[in-house]
Design a protein around this motif. Structure first.
Motif, short mmCIF file in Angstrom:
data_model
loop_
_atom_site.label_atom_id
_atom_site.label_comp_id
_atom_site.label_asym_id
_atom_site.label_seq_id
_atom_site.Cartn_x
_atom_site.Cartn_y
_atom_site.Cartn_z
N LEU A 100 3.36 -1.01 3.33
CA LEU A 100 3.49 -1.97 4.42
C LEU A 100 2.13 -2.38 4.95
O LEU A 100 1.22 -1.56 5.08
N ASP A 101 1.99 -3.67 5.25
CA ASP A 101 0.75 -4.23 5.79
C ASP A 101 1.10 -5.12 6.96
O ASP A 101 2.22 -5.62 7.07
N LEU A 102 0.12 -5.32 7.83
CA LEU A 102 0.26 -6.27 8.93
C LEU A 102 -0.85 -7.29 8.81
O LEU A 102 -2.02 -6.92 8.65
N ILE A 103 -0.48 -8.55 8.87
CA ILE A 103 -1.45 -9.63 8.87
C ILE A 103 -1.59 -10.09 10.31
O ILE A 103 -0.59 -10.42 10.96
N VAL A 104 -2.83 -10.09 10.80
CA VAL A 104 -3.08 -10.42 12.20
C VAL A 104 -3.89 -11.71 12.30
O VAL A 104 -4.98 -11.82 11.72
N HIS A 105 -3.33 -12.66 13.03
CA HIS A 105 -4.05 -13.88 13.42
C HIS A 105 -4.37 -13.64 14.89
O HIS A 105 -3.51 -13.81 15.77
N ASP A 106 -5.60 -13.19 15.14
CA ASP A 106 -5.99 -12.65 16.44
C ASP A 106 -5.67 -13.61 17.59
O ASP A 106 -6.05 -14.77 17.57
N ALA A 135 6.27 5.33 7.38
CA ALA A 135 5.55 4.07 7.21
C ALA A 135 6.18 2.95 8.04
O ALA A 135 5.47 2.18 8.70
N VAL A 136 7.50 2.88 8.03
CA VAL A 136 8.19 1.85 8.82
C VAL A 136 7.91 2.07 10.31
O VAL A 136 7.61 1.12 11.04
N GLN A 137 7.98 3.31 10.75
CA GLN A 137 7.72 3.61 12.17
C GLN A 137 6.29 3.23 12.55
O GLN A 137 6.07 2.62 13.60
#
Length: 174
Positions: A100-106, A135-137
């Motif tokens: 899992l990844d998170l893409i951040v547009h600040d 991982a989900v948590q």
């Protein structure tokens, strides 16, 4: 079409050897620096069609690798967060990427991606149920924290007592 399952990606950072080993090979690292919260890493992406340079903070206390890329063209996103288990053995750091990844547009938004990869890997037995649930948590706790901080990575990290530094490589490489 179903996402093909693949084993967990494990990366190694050999700090004294200045080498970053991934599933695609071993690459030289020009900067390693221990921080109060983990390890800062920076290296070029020689010959990559989209990315010129990569910086990352390995944050074992948050189970995240916070990445910032310097793209050849326009910036695609501000930060890319890998959900991971990170171990520090002194001279060698190991990152077990939990899909899992998170893409951040600040300041604008953040999204969780690659859930399909996690589910395919779980179905194929590459990751156990307990680790997949962890991982989900971690991903959802991070997304919730970012939302409360109005999607500012630095503001959210400050609530966790973490301050990161980033170099402006695009300015240095001119």
């Amino acid at each position: 079409m179903a996402t093909p399952a693949h084993p967990v990606k494990v990366e190694r950072h050999d700090v004294p050897g200045r080498q970053h080993s991934t599933n695609t090979g071993v690459r030289p690292v020009h900067t390693y620096h221990r921080t109060p919260h983990g390890l800062y890493v920076a290296r070029t992406f020689a010959g990559h069609p989209r990315i010129r340079h990569w910086q990352a903070h390995l944050l074992p206390g948050l189970n995240l690798v916070a990445c910032r890329y310097d793209f050849h063209g326009r910036r695609e996103h501000d930060y890319y967060l890998d959900v991971a288990t990170i171990t520090d053995s002194g001279d060698v750091w190991e990152v077990r990427d939990l899909y899992l990844d998170l893409i951040v547009h600040d300041g604008l938004m953040a999204e969780i991606v690659d859930t399909d990869e996690l589910l395919a890997a779980r179905g194929a037995g590459f990751i156990g149920e307990a680790e997949a649930l962890r991982a989900v948590q971690m991903a959802h706790d991070t997304l919730s924290g970012l939302a409360h901080a109005r999607y500012s990575l630095n503001d959210w990290l400050a609530t966790r007592g973490v301050r990161l530094h980033w170099h402006e490589w695009s300015l240095l490489s001119r």
